[in-house]
Design an enzyme around this catalytic site. Sequence first.
Site, PDB file in Angstrom:
ATOM      1  N   HIS A 163       9.273 -26.453  -1.021  1.00 12.92           N
ATOM      2  CA  HIS A 163       8.767 -27.639  -1.721  1.00 12.92           C
ATOM      3  C   HIS A 163       7.628 -27.277  -2.663  1.00 12.92           C
ATOM      4  O   HIS A 163       6.911 -28.153  -3.135  1.00 12.92           O
ATOM      5  CB  HIS A 163       8.317 -28.690  -0.700  1.00 12.92           C
ATOM      6  CG  HIS A 163       9.439 -29.135   0.196  1.00 12.92           C
ATOM      7  ND1 HIS A 163      10.220 -30.229  -0.069  1.00 12.92           N
ATOM      8  CD2 HIS A 163       9.940 -28.577   1.333  1.00 12.92           C
ATOM      9  CE1 HIS A 163      11.144 -30.351   0.877  1.00 12.92           C
ATOM     10  NE2 HIS A 163      10.996 -29.348   1.743  1.00 12.92           N
ATOM     11  N   LYS A 186     -13.744   0.037  -4.139  1.00 14.50           N
ATOM     12  CA  LYS A 186     -14.825   0.402  -3.210  1.00 14.50           C
ATOM     13  C   LYS A 186     -15.908   1.179  -3.950  1.00 14.50           C
ATOM     14  O   LYS A 186     -17.094   0.920  -3.780  1.00 14.50           O
ATOM     15  CB  LYS A 186     -14.289   1.275  -2.079  1.00 14.50           C
ATOM     16  CG  LYS A 186     -13.480   0.529  -1.043  1.00 14.50           C
ATOM     17  CD  LYS A 186     -13.188   1.447   0.128  1.00 14.50           C
ATOM     18  CE  LYS A 186     -12.143   0.867   1.043  1.00 14.50           C
ATOM     19  NZ  LYS A 186     -11.662   1.828   2.026  1.00 14.50           N
ATOM     20  N   GLU A 219       0.823  -1.216   0.000  1.00 21.06           N
ATOM     21  CA  GLU A 219       0.000   0.000   0.000  1.00 21.06           C
ATOM     22  C   GLU A 219       0.852   1.260   0.000  1.00 21.06           C
ATOM     23  O   GLU A 219       0.400   2.311  -0.440  1.00 21.06           O
ATOM     24  CB  GLU A 219      -0.927   0.017   1.222  1.00 21.06           C
ATOM     25  CG  GLU A 219      -2.184  -0.794   0.999  1.00 21.06           C
ATOM     26  CD  GLU A 219      -3.310  -0.462   1.971  1.00 21.06           C
ATOM     27  OE1 GLU A 219      -4.368  -1.072   1.836  1.00 21.06           O
ATOM     28  OE2 GLU A 219      -3.140   0.387   2.872  1.00 21.06           O
TER      29      GLU A 219
HETATM   30  O1  PA5 Z   1      -3.287   0.852   5.958  1.00 14.62           O
HETATM   31  C1  PA5 Z   1      -4.359   1.295   5.623  1.00 14.62           C
HETATM   32  O2  PA5 Z   1      -4.590   2.512   5.608  1.00 14.62           O
HETATM   33  C2  PA5 Z   1      -5.506   0.368   5.245  1.00 14.62           C
HETATM   34  O3  PA5 Z   1      -5.094  -0.914   5.020  1.00 14.62           O
HETATM   35  C3  PA5 Z   1      -6.526   0.356   6.356  1.00 14.62           C
HETATM   36  O4  PA5 Z   1      -5.923  -0.093   7.537  1.00 14.62           O
HETATM   37  C4  PA5 Z   1      -7.699  -0.557   6.012  1.00 14.62           C
HETATM   38  O5  PA5 Z   1      -8.264  -0.200   4.776  1.00 14.62           O
HETATM   39  C5  PA5 Z   1      -8.764  -0.441   7.089  1.00 14.62           C
HETATM   40  O6  PA5 Z   1      -9.168   0.877   7.215  1.00 14.62           O
HETATM   41  P1  PA5 Z   1      -9.833   1.412   8.520  1.00 14.62           P
HETATM   42  O7  PA5 Z   1      -8.869   1.264   9.620  1.00 14.62           O
HETATM   43  O8  PA5 Z   1     -10.168   2.834   8.222  1.00 14.62           O
HETATM   44  O9  PA5 Z   1     -11.065   0.566   8.736  1.00 14.62           O
END
Ligand code: PA5
Length: 436
Positions: A310, A424, A289
């Site tokens: 393996h 989303k 990310e």
């Molecule tokens: O690292 C991030 O920003 C994302 O992976 C969020 O942790 C994930 O989308 C969950 O979001 P939230 O904590 O707002 O529910």
Amino acid sequence: MGMLKLDLTHAGDLVSEQELESLKPQVDSVHYNLHKDNGPENEHTGWLDLPNNYDKEEFEKIKECASKIRSDSEILVLVGVGGSYLGARAAIDALSHSFSHLDKSKRNGPWIIYAGNSMSSTYLSEVMEIIENRDISLNVVSKSGSTTEPALAFRMLRTHMEEKYGERGAAERIYTTTDTNHGALKKLSDRKGYTAFDIPSNIGGRYSVLTAAGLLPIATAGIDIDSMMKGARQAFADYSTPDLFSNDCYLYAAARNVLYKKSKTTEILVNYEPNLHYFGEWWKQLYGESEGKGQNGIFPASVNFTTDLHSIGQYIQDGIRNIFETVLCVETPKKNLNIETDEEDLDGLNFLSDKSLDYINKTAMISAIKAHVDGGTPNLIVEVPALDAASFGSLVYFFEKACAVSGYLFGVNPFDQPGVEKFKNNMFRLLGKPGY
Ligand code: PA5
């Protein structure tokens, strides 16, 4: 000398001192910008000084609530997805007995189960079946407070708990962890009177393990969070120098950058301890990310060796040569076993007599590193003294800081995730959410 050690000697001849040296000015400037007070990055870098500068009052509240949950619950359901649960799961798995879910005597607190990290109706139904006749507490973690998976799971689990304990009784067993400045979860939590914890506004989900987001479930599992913060503090000190060649964290970021420029576009995090599987999941999310933007970035993958030697080991040895590995080497295992001599030796294993299983595991590691390096897959090694809370805290900090530096070396913002929004929006449109 730091708690962790980075070994670049198996990077083949692909990472030279001159190439690292050439990145020095950039690393200097990233260091300066990250650490500068009132810089543009400050909005996202609350994690940077967190090991020294955390809310001590909230930390005590975490310990108190963990102790209450430990005394009144057989299960803690941790509801969250991505950065809001992977760090906790990584720590709990790494630091607990491998069979703690099966045997109460092997765990040091309630059984931690996870929900809200998928939309599988089968999985959530089965969570409901498991908690039906057991005393539970629930910790819902969502920084935005509006992510669909945890919000949906929370709605269903909350209903279950209110039916079981009544609205007030349920409220005494529900803990929310969110950005306390805004969001639907914050509103709901205030209205229902849940115990609330904060994810500071300047710490993104994937950098939040050492906030209440990770620490409440981790402490509930009986893990020493003081020690974990101490390990992170040690890492803060170990990786605070701007000097590239004295800072393993920056060297790791720089070495990845050099490898990427030589078409090593996939990095595989390797472990030799099955308990580190979820550490790999946490790491992939952190790097994926943070870096995968603008059609750029290293693709993060993970494997559990020797198991995956393996299976996917064949590809690493001999497939497309765009891979490098980062090996987590745990120097001292939590437990060890010796191979005894068998008089008949029908299995032909007496050549291993008197050797320890960990010695054999390490020999497998050395062999795989050599084979992969010879086959054109450079290896970086991160040596971890032991799998304990302090080392875990250090590892988290090491990879978080390296990730931020690495993202800037790639010229991307390591703190946003614009791509996550695309699916989303499509989903909301198809489901008929107003405004989409
Ligand atoms: O690292 C991030 O920003 C994302 O992976 C969020 O942790 C994930 O989308 C969950 O979001 P939230 O904590 O707002 O529910």
